[in-house]
Design an enzyme around this catalytic site. Structure first.
Site, short mmCIF file in Angstrom:
data_model
loop_
_atom_site.label_atom_id
_atom_site.label_comp_id
_atom_site.label_asym_id
_atom_site.label_seq_id
_atom_site.Cartn_x
_atom_site.Cartn_y
_atom_site.Cartn_z
CB SER A 138 -0.86 0.01 1.26
OG SER A 138 -1.55 1.24 1.39
CE1 TYR A 151 -4.21 -2.75 5.25
CE2 TYR A 151 -4.04 -0.36 5.17
CZ TYR A 151 -4.15 -1.58 4.52
OH TYR A 151 -4.19 -1.64 3.15
#
Ligand code: NAP
Length: 263
Positions: A138, A151
């Protein structure tokens, strides 16, 4: 000539579904892995693109399930030409208040599940001297990210893992590419409890999952090390984030992920 074979995890929706679709559009047969929800519809949709599809319901947060999934891949009896290790979940909120069970499941899926599946893929591909591995990290992998910190840490693992693995495999014929999407219009933010935030409303509109998947596929086929996907602003953010001081990164992220009613 026979179709190539690709494996895609997290394929029931979102970025994974779109990755599977782009593989199918490019003539790859597919083995899909996901939790059961929506998987049979995906199987039917993608078969309509003229490729073979095997869909396996699996919980990749569990060690034995990853083993079972890989045995289902091997049962196809063909070399795996490409794998997109993409399944992942988020967890939004302040660490002092969030649910530990969710965070442990997150780490098991995003970190352990990713690494475990990569182990099987590498052992399968290296002896053949060919293969392409795409790992969905990400843009958050390189950010200070309060309210999504477990996360973000899991995605930092995914990026570091992809980079290190790429370096180890550089002379083997197997490439490793990190896909680094910016906020993308999937159910991800709703599922991690951030639907009532700037990130979960206007923020996620910044990227379409099909565009993310197309850029991920292109980078994978070209053997690139990574790609920030998909919009220009995501690419700029990815390229420039390292220049932003940590305290400012934290402030910006906190602002994006704070409940709207608290702003
Ligand atoms: N959306 C974003 O803004 C964004 C940005 C950067 C990176 N990413 C990454 O992109 C990847 C895909 O996210 P997305 O946005 O497409 O989210 P999504 O729409 O929620 O899709 C997640 C997919 O992963 C599957 N999955 C989750 N946990 C699993 C498990 N334990 N075992 C098997 N499958 C599991 C889900 O299956 P079920 O539906 O059956 O649960 C679903 O197919 C994730 O790795 C995420 O971290 C997303």
């Amino acid at each position: 000539m026979a179709n190539q074979l690709a494996v895609v995890t997290g394929a029931s929706m979102g970025i994974g579904y779109n990755l599977a679709k782009v593989f199918a559009e490019n003539g790859f047969d597919l083995v899909l892995g996901s939790e059961p929800e929506g998987l049979s519809k995906v199987e039917i949709d993608l078969r309509a693109l003229g490729v073979q599809v095997k869909a396996v319901a699996v919980d990749l947060s569990k060690y034995d399930e990853v083993l079972r999934f890989w045995s289902e891949v091997e049962a196809v009896g063909r070399p795996v030409d490409a794998i997109a290790i993409n399944a992942g979940i988020g967890s939004g909120g302040l660490f002092a208040e969030t649910d530990l069970d969710v965070e442990i499941r997150l780490v098991r899926t995003n970190v352990e599940g990713t690494m475990h599946l990569a182990k099987h893929a590498v052992k399968h591909m290296v002896p053949r001297g060919a293969g392409r591995i795409l790992i969905t990290a990400s843009i958050i992998s390189e950010m200070v990210a309060p309210r999504e910190l477990v996360y973000a840490a899991s995605k930092s693992f995914d990026l570091a893992f992809a980079k290190g693995l790429r370096a180890e495999l550089k002379d083997t014929g197997v490439t490793v590419t990190a896909l680094q999407p910016g906020p993308t219009d999937t159910h991800f933010f709703d599922r991690e409890g951030l639907s009532d935030t700037d990130a979960g409303t206007k923020g996620k509109k910044g990227n379409d999952p099909y565009d993310v998947a197309k850029q991920g596929f292109k980078a994978l086929m070209e053997g690139d090390d990574h790609v920030y996907a998909a919009s220009l602003s995501t690419k700029l953010q990815g390229a420039l984030m390292g220049l932003v001081p940590d305290a400012l990164q934290a402030k910006l992220h906190d602002d994006m992920t704070k409940p709207l009613e608290e702003k």
